[in-house]
Design an enzyme around this catalytic site. Structure first.
Site, PDB file in Angstrom:
ATOM      1  N   ASP A  32       0.850  -1.191   0.000  1.00 22.08           N
ATOM      2  CA  ASP A  32       0.000   0.000   0.000  1.00 22.08           C
ATOM      3  C   ASP A  32       0.894   1.253   0.000  1.00 22.08           C
ATOM      4  OD1 ASP A  32      -3.202   0.481   1.194  1.00 22.08           O
ATOM      5  OD2 ASP A  32      -1.802   2.167   1.091  1.00 22.08           O
ATOM      6  N   GLN A  95     -14.580   2.575   1.885  1.00 25.56           N
ATOM      7  CA  GLN A  95     -13.903   2.180   0.632  1.00 25.56           C
ATOM      8  C   GLN A  95     -13.624   3.425  -0.200  1.00 25.56           C
ATOM      9  OE1 GLN A  95     -16.111  -0.580  -1.859  1.00 25.56           O
ATOM     10  NE2 GLN A  95     -14.306  -1.056  -3.114  1.00 25.56           N
ATOM     11  N   HIS A 101     -10.466  -5.174  -2.890  1.00 24.14           N
ATOM     12  CA  HIS A 101      -9.119  -5.433  -2.370  1.00 24.14           C
ATOM     13  C   HIS A 101      -9.212  -5.810  -0.903  1.00 24.14           C
ATOM     14  CE1 HIS A 101     -10.000  -1.133  -2.027  1.00 24.14           C
ATOM     15  NE2 HIS A 101      -9.332  -1.166  -0.890  1.00 24.14           N
TER      16      HIS A 101
HETATM   17  P1  AMP Z   1      -9.885   1.462   0.773  1.00 25.30           P
HETATM   18  O1  AMP Z   1     -10.060   2.709   1.601  1.00 25.30           O
HETATM   19  O2  AMP Z   1     -10.231   0.203   1.487  1.00 25.30           O
HETATM   20  O3  AMP Z   1     -10.570   1.590  -0.565  1.00 25.30           O
HETATM   21  O4  AMP Z   1      -8.313   1.356   0.529  1.00 25.30           O
HETATM   22  C1  AMP Z   1      -7.641   1.916  -0.547  1.00 25.30           C
HETATM   23  C2  AMP Z   1      -6.180   1.769  -0.249  1.00 25.30           C
HETATM   24  O5  AMP Z   1      -5.460   1.872  -1.467  1.00 25.30           O
HETATM   25  C3  AMP Z   1      -5.600   2.836   0.697  1.00 25.30           C
HETATM   26  O6  AMP Z   1      -4.973   2.197   1.793  1.00 25.30           O
HETATM   27  C4  AMP Z   1      -4.581   3.576  -0.184  1.00 25.30           C
HETATM   28  O7  AMP Z   1      -3.438   3.963   0.550  1.00 25.30           O
HETATM   29  C5  AMP Z   1      -4.256   2.541  -1.235  1.00 25.30           C
HETATM   30  N1  AMP Z   1      -3.842   3.055  -2.526  1.00 25.30           N
HETATM   31  C6  AMP Z   1      -4.461   3.995  -3.277  1.00 25.30           C
HETATM   32  N2  AMP Z   1      -3.807   4.180  -4.442  1.00 25.30           N
HETATM   33  C7  AMP Z   1      -2.747   3.322  -4.425  1.00 25.30           C
HETATM   34  C8  AMP Z   1      -1.695   3.027  -5.339  1.00 25.30           C
HETATM   35  N3  AMP Z   1      -1.583   3.668  -6.505  1.00 25.30           N
HETATM   36  N4  AMP Z   1      -0.777   2.095  -4.992  1.00 25.30           N
HETATM   37  C9  AMP Z   1      -0.881   1.443  -3.796  1.00 25.30           C
HETATM   38  N5  AMP Z   1      -1.854   1.671  -2.902  1.00 25.30           N
HETATM   39  C10 AMP Z   1      -2.772   2.599  -3.202  1.00 25.30           C
END
Ligand code: AMP
Ligand code: ZN
Length: 136
Positions: A32, A95, A101
């Site tokens: 992440d 989300q 994910h």
């Molecule tokens: P959620 O809030 O469950 O949708 O989690 C989304 C997660 O994706 C968050 O922890 C972000 O830090 C992570 N995230 C968003 N964009 C990226 C990216 N380009 N590469 C890796 N992690 C990401």
């Protein structure tokens, strides 16, 4: 199916680089970019499903099997002392990226994170009403 506007589709399928921990035909596991703790990783299916509602049952099972393998390996390598698995569905549930994910968050002594909720007070009657709503 892929969604051309979805960043996790692009990452999962290698069009955007990521810190990949594991890859097979169905999944990519990445670090992440905004980690809660060191080693915070995400399991991404390569096909686009917005959330758990859309995810086929079979892939849901495979996700959990992969989580188990990754958690065992990461615990050995990172010497963490516990793990949270978190999976958000919908705005209301936090989300922010609408491609299914699973978060895998290693936990360490004094890592400064608090992942949890404030318990409500409920009566046995309220629990029974809720149970009936779900399975009655
Ligand atoms: P959620 O809030 O469950 O949708 O989690 C989304 C997660 O994706 C968050 O922890 C972000 O830090 C992570 N995230 C968003 N964009 C990226 C990216 N380009 N590469 C890796 N992690 C990401
Ligand atoms: Zn996607």
């Amino acid at each position: 199916m892929k969604d051309v506007n979805c960043i996790f589709c692009k990452i999962a399928n290698g069009e955007i680089p990521s810190k990949t921990l594991y890859e097979d035909e169905q999944f990519r596991v990445i670090l992440d970019l905004g980690p809660a703790t060191k080693g915070h990783a995400l399991i991404l299916p390569k096909e686009h499903y917005a959330n758990l509602y859309e995810l086929p049952e079979e892939l849901a099972g495979e996700t959990m099997k992969l989580a188990k393998k990754m958690v065992v390996k990461m615990t050995e390598r990172l010497k963490c002392e516990g793990f949270n698995l978190i999976q958000n569905n919908g705005d209301m549930a936090g989300q922010t990226v609408f491609h299914f994910h699973m978060h895998m968050i290693p936990r360490y002594q004094a890592d400064g994170q608090k992942i949890g909720w404030k318990p409500m007070e409920v009566t046995q009657e309220e629990l029974e009403e809720t149970r009936n709503e779900i399975v009655g």
